[in-house]
Write a protein that holds these residues in place. Structure first.
Motif: not given
Length: 359
Positions: A28-36, A38-46
């Motif tokens: 959770s901490l690793r993902y949160f460190y680059f949260l924005e 990571n979520l933008l990348k996930l949005e693009s992948l989906l």
């Protein structure tokens, strides 16, 4: 529909749900460190339909009973929360009221109240002098026996959006897990031969949903809704309830219950490729109480189920021993007490609670 799943706002809400109970975990901490990012990348992948399910981490839990858990990667859990938030309302409309597991405003305590109400209704209908019986049903190796093809067929009846269906199919049918060398391997029989256990899913037989996926809870209800509809509308059973793969039917006619037990088992085999558990599926007189969702339920009172009580006593003894050795805090011990007190307050268990915690 699919646009809502990868919508950034929905992904942010999904992330908050995932981190609610494990904010301090390393993943959770690793993902949160680059949260924005990571979520933008996930949005693009989906959005481009390039999202891939990552390998699962496999482990064994023994409380309340031995289970093989396949935990998804942190990012996959975000996707699952986002997906469920969009499709769950569609399926929930089709579920019967007496499907209690993993649904809003349902759960074990609602199941407890309904079971007691059914007992009282049956007693009023048949009279106090009439013997009343219950058919208790349990599915053998439920999660490991769910057919992917049958489940996808049922899902397709409601989810017509192709991209959403493809994502659901990807989550259901893509399974690899980290082996002992920390490398992804297909989830096949070979990984479990040494432990003499069946795998949580079988890619060869196309069966099984991993315990650990949020989607598995929803899809299990979608799968068993076929049984619910059969019992309620084909067999027309009035006093019926189900919590995941554990269900009951109440009737004053024992022969009738014996007959429909055979019909239900045939339906499970032919339609869903499931089987009733030979030892955990039985008919008995309700005067001995109805064991359901951790309680033994009678017409006029409720007790804690014996196996539930013994399990907690062992767990509490371990916690108490750890507390005396200063391995856990008083707060941790108190939290353990409160969890069971929350369960006991719905039963007639005042003196049991006094004996366990105030002695």
């Amino acid at each position: 529909m699919y646009d809502k799943i990868y919508d950034l706002n929905n992904l942010i809400i999904a992330h908050k749900k995932v981190t609610k109970s494990n904010k301090n975990k390393l993943s959770s901490l690793r993902y949160f460190y680059f949260l924005e990012n990571n979520l933008l990348k996930l949005e693009s992948l989906l959005s481009e339909e390039n999202y891939k399910v990552k390998p699962y981490k496999h482990f064994i839990v023994t409380d309340p009973k031995r289970r093989q858990v396949s935990a998804p990667a942190f990012e996959d859990r975000i996707v699952q929360h986002s997906l469920v938030s969009v499709i769950e309302p569609i399926f929930d409309k089709t579920f019967i009221d007496d499907d209690y597991a993993c649904r809003n405003n349902k759960g074990t305590h609602y199941a407890l109240k309904r079971a007691k109400k059914f007992l009282q209704s049956a007693r009023t209908f048949y009279g106090k002098e009439k013997d009343i019986f219950i058919l208790k049903g349990d599915i053998k190796k439920f999660f490991g026996s769910i057919s992917w093809d049958i489940l996808l067929e049922i899902v397709f009846k409601k989810i017509k959006d192709k991209r959403t269906y493809n994502l659901i199919e990807k989550i259901i049918t893509n399974h690899s897990m980290y082996g002992e060398d920390n490398n992804p391997k297909l989830c096949q029989q070979g990984l479990f031969e040494e432990k003499k256990e069946e795998p949580p899913v079988s890619t060869q037989n196309r069966t099984g949903l991993p315990i650990g996926n949020l989607t598995s809870q929803l899809f299990a209800n979608v799968y068993m809704n076929e049984l619910d509809q059969y019992i309620k509308h084909k067999l027309k059973e009035k006093w019926y309830g189900r919590y995941m793969d554990d269900f009951f039917i109440i009737s004053g006619d024992k022969e009738h219950l014996e007959q429909i037990k055979v019909e239900i088992n045939n339906f499970l085999k032919n339609r869903l490729k499931l089987n009733l558990h030979p030892k955990k599926s039985f008919i008995q007189n309700v005067k001995y109480g109805v064991c359901f969702v951790g309680y033994r339920i009678f017409y006029d009172h409720i007790l804690i189920n014996g196996s539930t009580l013994r399990r907690f006593q062992k767990k509490y003894a371990r916690k108490l021993k750890m507390f005396r050795k200063n391995k856990i805090s008083e707060e941790d011990l108190h939290r353990c007490e409160q969890s069971f007190c929350g369960h006991m307050k719905h039963a007639n268990a005042y003196w049991l609670r006094e004996k366990m915690f105030n002695n």
